[in-house]
Scaffold this motif. Structure first.
Motif, short mmCIF file in Angstrom:
data_model
loop_
_atom_site.label_atom_id
_atom_site.label_comp_id
_atom_site.label_asym_id
_atom_site.label_seq_id
_atom_site.Cartn_x
_atom_site.Cartn_y
_atom_site.Cartn_z
N ASN A 30 21.60 4.31 16.28
CA ASN A 30 21.87 4.80 17.63
C ASN A 30 22.59 6.15 17.58
O ASN A 30 23.48 6.44 18.38
CB ASN A 30 22.73 3.78 18.40
N TYR A 31 22.21 6.97 16.61
CA TYR A 31 22.93 8.21 16.34
C TYR A 31 23.00 9.15 17.54
O TYR A 31 24.01 9.85 17.73
CB TYR A 31 22.29 8.94 15.15
N LYS A 32 22.01 9.16 18.40
CA LYS A 32 22.03 10.07 19.54
C LYS A 32 23.10 9.69 20.56
O LYS A 32 23.60 10.55 21.29
CB LYS A 32 20.66 10.12 20.22
N GLN A 33 23.45 8.40 20.60
CA GLN A 33 24.50 7.95 21.51
C GLN A 33 25.89 8.07 20.88
O GLN A 33 26.90 8.13 21.59
CB GLN A 33 24.27 6.49 21.92
N LEU A 34 25.95 8.11 19.56
CA LEU A 34 27.24 8.08 18.85
C LEU A 34 27.71 9.45 18.37
O LEU A 34 28.92 9.66 18.20
CB LEU A 34 27.13 7.15 17.64
N LEU A 35 26.78 10.38 18.15
CA LEU A 35 27.10 11.64 17.51
C LEU A 35 26.62 12.83 18.33
O LEU A 35 25.69 12.71 19.13
CB LEU A 35 26.46 11.70 16.11
N GLN A 36 27.24 13.97 18.10
CA GLN A 36 26.82 15.21 18.74
C GLN A 36 25.84 15.93 17.82
O GLN A 36 26.05 15.99 16.60
CB GLN A 36 28.03 16.11 19.02
N PRO A 37 24.78 16.50 18.37
CA PRO A 37 23.79 17.18 17.52
C PRO A 37 24.37 18.44 16.87
O PRO A 37 25.15 19.17 17.49
CB PRO A 37 22.67 17.53 18.50
N GLU A 38 24.00 18.64 15.62
CA GLU A 38 24.38 19.83 14.86
C GLU A 38 25.88 20.16 14.98
O GLU A 38 26.26 21.30 15.16
CB GLU A 38 23.52 21.02 15.28
N SER A 39 26.70 19.13 14.84
CA SER A 39 28.14 19.29 15.01
C SER A 39 28.92 19.25 13.71
O SER A 39 30.12 19.51 13.69
CB SER A 39 28.67 18.20 15.94
N MET A 40 28.25 18.92 12.59
CA MET A 40 28.94 18.72 11.32
C MET A 40 28.56 19.76 10.28
O MET A 40 27.40 20.17 10.19
CB MET A 40 28.61 17.31 10.77
N ASP A 41 29.54 20.18 9.50
CA ASP A 41 29.27 21.07 8.37
C ASP A 41 28.72 20.29 7.18
O ASP A 41 27.95 20.83 6.39
CB ASP A 41 30.56 21.78 7.94
N LEU A 42 29.14 19.05 7.06
CA LEU A 42 28.74 18.22 5.93
C LEU A 42 28.59 16.78 6.39
O LEU A 42 29.44 16.26 7.11
CB LEU A 42 29.78 18.30 4.81
#
Length: 242
Positions: A105-117
Protein backbone atom coordinates in the motif's frame (compact mmCIF):
# COMPACT_ATOMS: atom_id res chain seq x y z
CA UNK A 1 6.10 -12.69 33.35
CA UNK A 2 4.30 -13.50 30.09
CA UNK A 3 5.75 -15.81 27.43
CA UNK A 4 6.12 -12.83 25.10
CA UNK A 5 8.06 -10.85 27.70
CA UNK A 6 10.35 -13.85 28.21
CA UNK A 7 11.27 -13.74 24.52
CA UNK A 8 12.25 -10.05 24.55
CA UNK A 9 15.87 -8.98 24.81
CA UNK A 10 17.83 -5.77 24.60
CA UNK A 11 20.97 -5.97 22.46
CA UNK A 12 23.31 -3.49 20.78
CA UNK A 13 23.81 -2.66 17.13
CA UNK A 14 27.45 -3.37 16.20
CA UNK A 15 29.45 -0.35 15.14
CA UNK A 16 27.09 2.37 16.38
CA UNK A 17 26.36 0.92 19.82
CA UNK A 18 22.66 1.78 19.81
CA UNK A 19 20.36 -0.26 22.03
CA UNK A 20 18.00 -2.47 20.07
CA UNK A 21 15.00 -4.40 21.36
CA UNK A 22 14.31 -7.74 19.73
CA UNK A 23 11.80 -10.54 20.12
CA UNK A 24 13.25 -14.02 19.71
CA UNK A 25 9.80 -15.25 18.65
CA UNK A 26 9.89 -12.87 15.71
CA UNK A 27 13.22 -12.38 13.92
CA UNK A 28 16.47 -10.94 15.26
CA UNK A 29 18.92 -9.11 13.02
CA UNK A 30 21.86 -11.01 11.56
CA UNK A 31 25.12 -10.13 9.81
CA UNK A 32 23.39 -9.46 6.48
CA UNK A 33 21.61 -6.49 8.10
CA UNK A 34 24.93 -5.19 9.44
CA UNK A 35 26.50 -5.46 6.00
CA UNK A 36 23.59 -3.69 4.30
CA UNK A 37 23.52 -0.93 6.90
CA UNK A 38 27.15 -0.17 6.08
CA UNK A 39 26.96 -0.67 2.31
CA UNK A 40 25.17 2.24 0.57
CA UNK A 41 26.40 5.78 0.15
CA UNK A 42 24.61 8.17 2.53
CA UNK A 43 24.44 11.72 1.21
CA UNK A 44 24.59 14.72 3.53
CA UNK A 45 21.28 15.28 5.35
CA UNK A 46 19.86 12.19 3.68
CA UNK A 47 16.24 11.19 3.95
CA UNK A 48 16.24 7.42 4.27
CA UNK A 49 13.53 4.76 4.12
CA UNK A 50 13.81 1.15 5.21
CA UNK A 51 11.16 -1.12 3.72
CA UNK A 52 10.34 -4.09 5.93
CA UNK A 53 12.43 -2.72 8.78
CA UNK A 54 12.07 -5.64 11.19
CA UNK A 55 14.19 -4.83 14.25
CA UNK A 56 15.32 -1.52 12.78
CA UNK A 57 19.03 -2.39 12.87
CA UNK A 58 19.61 -1.19 9.30
CA UNK A 59 17.74 2.06 9.97
CA UNK A 60 19.82 2.76 13.07
CA UNK A 61 23.07 2.05 11.24
CA UNK A 62 22.09 4.44 8.45
CA UNK A 63 21.25 7.14 10.99
CA UNK A 64 24.60 6.61 12.70
CA UNK A 65 26.28 7.10 9.32
CA UNK A 66 24.72 10.51 8.85
CA UNK A 67 21.10 10.15 7.71
CA UNK A 68 19.12 13.17 8.92
CA UNK A 69 15.65 11.62 8.66
CA UNK A 70 14.81 7.93 8.80
CA UNK A 71 11.48 6.28 8.04
CA UNK A 72 11.09 2.65 9.07
CA UNK A 73 8.12 0.69 7.72
CA UNK A 74 6.89 -2.78 8.61
CA UNK A 75 3.59 -4.67 8.59
CA UNK A 76 4.27 -6.50 11.89
CA UNK A 77 2.98 -4.41 14.84
CA UNK A 78 5.09 -6.34 17.33
CA UNK A 79 8.36 -5.40 15.66
CA UNK A 80 7.36 -1.78 15.03
CA UNK A 81 6.47 -1.47 18.71
CA UNK A 82 9.99 -2.63 19.55
CA UNK A 83 11.54 -0.28 16.98
CA UNK A 84 9.74 2.62 18.66
CA UNK A 85 11.10 1.45 22.02
CA UNK A 86 14.63 1.27 20.59
CA UNK A 87 14.27 4.74 19.07
CA UNK A 88 13.11 6.14 22.41
CA UNK A 89 15.88 4.45 24.39
CA UNK A 90 18.48 5.97 22.05
CA UNK A 91 16.82 9.42 22.08
CA UNK A 92 16.34 9.36 18.31
CA UNK A 93 12.68 10.45 18.24
CA UNK A 94 13.46 13.67 16.37
CA UNK A 95 15.03 11.70 13.50
CA UNK A 96 12.81 8.63 13.20
CA UNK A 97 9.33 7.99 11.84
CA UNK A 98 8.03 4.44 12.31
CA UNK A 99 5.11 3.40 10.09
CA UNK A 100 2.83 0.42 10.62
CA UNK A 101 1.68 -0.75 7.22
CA UNK A 102 1.88 -3.12 4.30
CA UNK A 103 4.43 -1.88 1.77
CA UNK A 104 2.08 -3.03 -1.00
CA UNK A 105 0.00 0.00 0.00
CA UNK A 106 2.99 2.25 -0.66
CA UNK A 107 0.97 5.00 -2.36
CA UNK A 108 -1.09 5.48 0.80
CA UNK A 109 1.88 5.23 3.18
CA UNK A 110 4.69 7.09 1.40
CA UNK A 111 5.30 10.28 -0.53
CA UNK A 112 6.52 9.87 -4.13
CA UNK A 113 10.18 10.63 -4.83
CA UNK A 114 10.72 11.82 -1.25
CA UNK A 115 13.75 9.72 -0.24
CA UNK A 116 17.44 10.00 -1.03
CA UNK A 117 18.00 6.36 -0.14
CA UNK A 118 15.76 3.31 0.25
CA UNK A 119 17.22 0.19 1.86
CA UNK A 120 15.73 -3.23 2.30
CA UNK A 121 16.52 -6.75 3.41
CA UNK A 122 13.54 -8.48 1.73
CA UNK A 123 12.48 -12.05 2.46
CA UNK A 124 14.95 -14.37 0.78
CA UNK A 125 12.76 -17.37 0.04
CA UNK A 126 9.91 -17.73 -2.40
CA UNK A 127 9.87 -21.52 -2.11
CA UNK A 128 11.23 -24.37 -0.03
CA UNK A 129 10.77 -25.26 3.64
CA UNK A 130 9.13 -22.55 5.72
CA UNK A 131 10.82 -21.72 9.00
CA UNK A 132 8.59 -21.42 12.06
CA UNK A 133 10.27 -18.35 13.59
CA UNK A 134 10.41 -15.16 11.55
CA UNK A 135 8.31 -16.65 8.76
CA UNK A 136 7.33 -13.35 7.13
CA UNK A 137 10.87 -12.01 7.45
CA UNK A 138 12.36 -14.96 5.57
CA UNK A 139 9.61 -16.09 3.19
CA UNK A 140 7.38 -14.22 0.76
CA UNK A 141 4.15 -14.69 2.70
CA UNK A 142 3.10 -11.02 2.82
CA UNK A 143 4.98 -9.44 -0.11
CA UNK A 144 7.17 -10.42 -3.04
CA UNK A 145 10.56 -9.18 -4.13
CA UNK A 146 8.85 -7.20 -6.88
CA UNK A 147 6.69 -5.44 -4.26
CA UNK A 148 9.88 -4.11 -2.65
CA UNK A 149 11.25 -2.87 -5.97
CA UNK A 150 7.93 -1.24 -6.87
CA UNK A 151 7.67 0.59 -3.54
CA UNK A 152 11.33 1.64 -3.61
CA UNK A 153 11.04 3.05 -7.13
CA UNK A 154 8.00 5.05 -6.04
CA UNK A 155 9.57 6.49 -2.89
CA UNK A 156 13.13 7.28 -4.03
CA UNK A 157 13.91 10.55 -5.77
CA UNK A 158 15.40 10.83 -9.24
CA UNK A 159 19.12 9.98 -8.95
CA UNK A 160 18.46 8.59 -5.49
CA UNK A 161 19.56 5.10 -4.48
CA UNK A 162 17.98 1.76 -3.60
CA UNK A 163 20.13 -0.78 -1.74
CA UNK A 164 19.25 -4.36 -0.92
CA UNK A 165 20.70 -7.68 0.16
CA UNK A 166 19.55 -10.95 -1.42
CA UNK A 167 20.51 -14.52 -2.24
CA UNK A 168 22.64 -15.32 -5.31
CA UNK A 169 19.85 -17.49 -6.66
CA UNK A 170 17.72 -14.33 -6.98
CA UNK A 171 20.37 -12.18 -8.61
CA UNK A 172 19.01 -12.48 -12.16
CA UNK A 173 15.50 -11.74 -10.89
CA UNK A 174 16.79 -8.69 -9.02
CA UNK A 175 18.56 -7.38 -12.12
CA UNK A 176 15.40 -7.80 -14.19
CA UNK A 177 13.29 -6.00 -11.59
CA UNK A 178 15.85 -3.21 -11.29
CA UNK A 179 15.67 -2.48 -14.99
CA UNK A 180 11.88 -2.86 -15.04
CA UNK A 181 11.50 -0.11 -12.44
CA UNK A 182 14.17 2.23 -13.76
CA UNK A 183 16.72 1.40 -11.07
CA UNK A 184 20.13 1.13 -12.71
CA UNK A 185 22.55 -1.21 -10.85
CA UNK A 186 25.63 0.83 -9.85
CA UNK A 187 27.46 -1.12 -7.10
CA UNK A 188 27.61 -4.85 -6.43
CA UNK A 189 29.39 -6.91 -3.79
CA UNK A 190 29.32 -10.66 -3.27
CA UNK A 191 29.58 -11.94 0.31
CA UNK A 192 31.28 -15.26 1.08
CA UNK A 193 31.47 -17.11 4.39
CA UNK A 194 35.07 -18.11 3.56
CA UNK A 195 37.36 -17.32 0.66
CA UNK A 196 36.99 -20.81 -0.82
CA UNK A 197 33.21 -20.97 -0.43
CA UNK A 198 30.51 -19.82 -2.88
CA UNK A 199 28.84 -16.47 -2.22
CA UNK A 200 25.85 -16.78 0.09
CA UNK A 201 24.40 -13.26 -0.39
CA UNK A 202 25.00 -10.18 -2.50
CA UNK A 203 24.69 -6.47 -1.79
CA UNK A 204 23.49 -4.23 -4.61
CA UNK A 205 22.98 -0.48 -4.85
CA UNK A 206 20.88 0.93 -7.70
CA UNK A 207 20.25 4.48 -8.87
CA UNK A 208 16.90 5.73 -10.10
CA UNK A 209 17.40 7.09 -13.60
CA UNK A 210 21.11 6.29 -13.47
CA UNK A 211 23.32 5.71 -16.48
CA UNK A 212 24.97 2.41 -17.37
CA UNK A 213 28.05 1.51 -15.37
CA UNK A 214 28.35 -1.14 -12.66
CA UNK A 215 31.13 -1.10 -10.06
CA UNK A 216 31.80 -4.65 -8.85
CA UNK A 217 33.56 -4.39 -5.49
CA UNK A 218 36.06 -6.89 -4.12
CA UNK A 219 34.26 -9.79 -2.41
CA UNK A 220 33.44 -9.50 1.28
CA UNK A 221 34.83 -12.53 3.13
CA UNK A 222 33.35 -13.16 6.57
CA UNK A 223 35.67 -15.72 8.19
CA UNK A 224 39.31 -16.69 8.12
CA UNK A 225 40.14 -20.38 7.79
CA UNK A 226 40.43 -20.63 11.60
CA UNK A 227 36.85 -19.37 12.02
CA UNK A 228 37.76 -15.88 13.24
CA UNK A 229 36.31 -12.74 11.64
CA UNK A 230 38.32 -11.25 8.81
CA UNK A 231 39.63 -7.70 9.03
CA UNK A 232 36.90 -6.73 6.53
CA UNK A 233 34.19 -7.80 8.95
CA UNK A 234 35.89 -6.59 12.14
CA UNK A 235 35.57 -2.99 10.97
CA UNK A 236 31.77 -3.30 11.12
CA UNK A 237 31.99 -4.18 14.80
CA UNK A 238 34.33 -1.39 15.85
CA UNK A 239 32.74 1.42 17.87
CA UNK A 240 31.71 4.36 15.71
CA UNK A 241 33.73 7.54 16.09
CA UNK A 242 31.34 10.44 16.59
Amino acid sequence: MSEQENSLRCDYVPGCGYKIWQDAKEFCYTTDAIFLGNFPHVVRKAKVLELGCGTGAISMLLESRGAAEVTALDCNPQVTRLVRQSVADNSLQDKFTVIDGDLRNYKQLLQPESMDLVASNPPYRNSGNVRQVGTAACHEVTSTLEDFFRAAAFAVRYRGRFALVQLPERFAESMQLALKYGLQPKRLQWVHSKIDKPAWIFLMEMQKGGSYGLDVLPPLIMYNQDGSYTEQVKKFYEPAVK
